[in-house]
Design an enzyme around this catalytic site. Sequence first.
Site, PDB file in Angstrom:
ATOM      1  N   LYS A 155      62.613  58.969  63.203  1.00  0.00           N
ATOM      2  CA  LYS A 155      63.843  59.701  62.968  1.00  0.00           C
ATOM      3  C   LYS A 155      63.960  60.420  61.679  1.00  0.00           C
ATOM      4  CE  LYS A 155      66.191  55.540  60.977  1.00  0.00           C
ATOM      5  NZ  LYS A 155      66.944  54.376  61.317  1.00  0.00           N
ATOM      6  N   ARG A 164      75.727  45.253  60.053  1.00  0.00           N
ATOM      7  CA  ARG A 164      75.933  46.525  61.026  1.00  0.00           C
ATOM      8  C   ARG A 164      75.529  45.920  62.556  1.00  0.00           C
ATOM      9  NH1 ARG A 164      71.409  51.600  60.435  1.00  0.00           N
ATOM     10  NH2 ARG A 164      70.208  50.639  61.886  1.00  0.00           N
TER      11      ARG A 164
END
Length: 368
Positions: free
Chosen positions: A42, A137
């Site tokens: 990414k 998260r």
Amino acid sequence: MRDERYDHYPQLEIDLGKLQENLAALQERCQVSGLKLSGIVKGFSAMPEAAKIYDRAGLDSIGSSRLEQLRHMRRAGVKTPLLMIRIPMLSEVDELVRWADISLQSEWSVLRATEEAAARAGVRHKVILMVDLGDLREGFWDREELISAALEVEEKLENLDLLGVGTNLGCYGSVQATPEKMEELIAAAEQVEAAIGRRLEVISGGASSSVHMLLDGTMPKRINHLRVGELLLLGRVWGCDMPQLHKDVFTLRAEVIEVKTKPSHPVGELSVDAFGRTRTYVDRGHRRRALLAMGRVDYGECEDLISREPGLIMLGASSDHTLVDVQNTVRKIQVGDILEFDLCYATLVYLSRSESVHLVFKGGPETQ
Ligand SMILES: *Cc1c(COP(=O)(O)O)cnc(C)c1O
């Protein structure tokens, strides 16, 4: 340096040969310790030229947080299993089972929707259940919930295979990856194993921020999988420098469009800058300064650019301009000169997606 192919700026050069060597070096280090490596792409938006280098490296999987990047890679002919590393959206499960072989998961509803999508598509899909160890998260917080989700995947969701468990650290909560955190993950994995009555194939111990334990020999034995992005691209991350890795896979080049000696303090009544911020300026007298034809639209924050020009001082940037002080550079900077920068991870993400940035590739199998 300025041959035809290279004549467009701003320019992001990717040295595919160095990238390949970084992959080989970390891959070898992982193999020695019995770890499987997932290469995360990414950071450079999975551009196919670089993704193909990952495909050739014989990795366990290639991962991204964006499903469309997995789709592009598959369509570009990438053969390595693809891993979706962001928790899938309920709205994308049909695409998920089509383009990803494996996904990280943390929600019942998403697991069940993925099961149904896999059934509709007539495919099997592997899942790794995420355990939140305090970074806050993604991931199951409640251990009982993790175990019942694992049991459901194992026993009821017929089109899903429970590949293992994993964790993510150092993202939101800045929590460090330590051997103690890894032991916690292994304990969670062993609870799951006791419930389902078999050993899990994968215990995924995190990202670049976990590699330091591999290098200093403190990685607990049962951790057998890592998902590494940044370290492979930049050669070092906070708290981990692997000397064998190239630090200059990426080079950013920008062209100078104005050089003038001007006051260093703005002249007039001050209000706010182009982004509505109140700024302070140091008066250092008149200085030679250069204007570069690239700006925050291309790379984000100019503080994240690291100049390779000795003596250069970064002054600031607006959307399409970057200002640098070149009073004390060794070379006398002139209009038309090209300045080079090293990148950090955030700038790389922006640059690799910017339409006005020209990508050029060096080395690698195609051009050797
Ligand atoms: C981005 C990401 C990674 C890779 O992180 P790096 O710090 O670039 O190594 C691994 N796992 C997950 C879940 C991620 O979101």
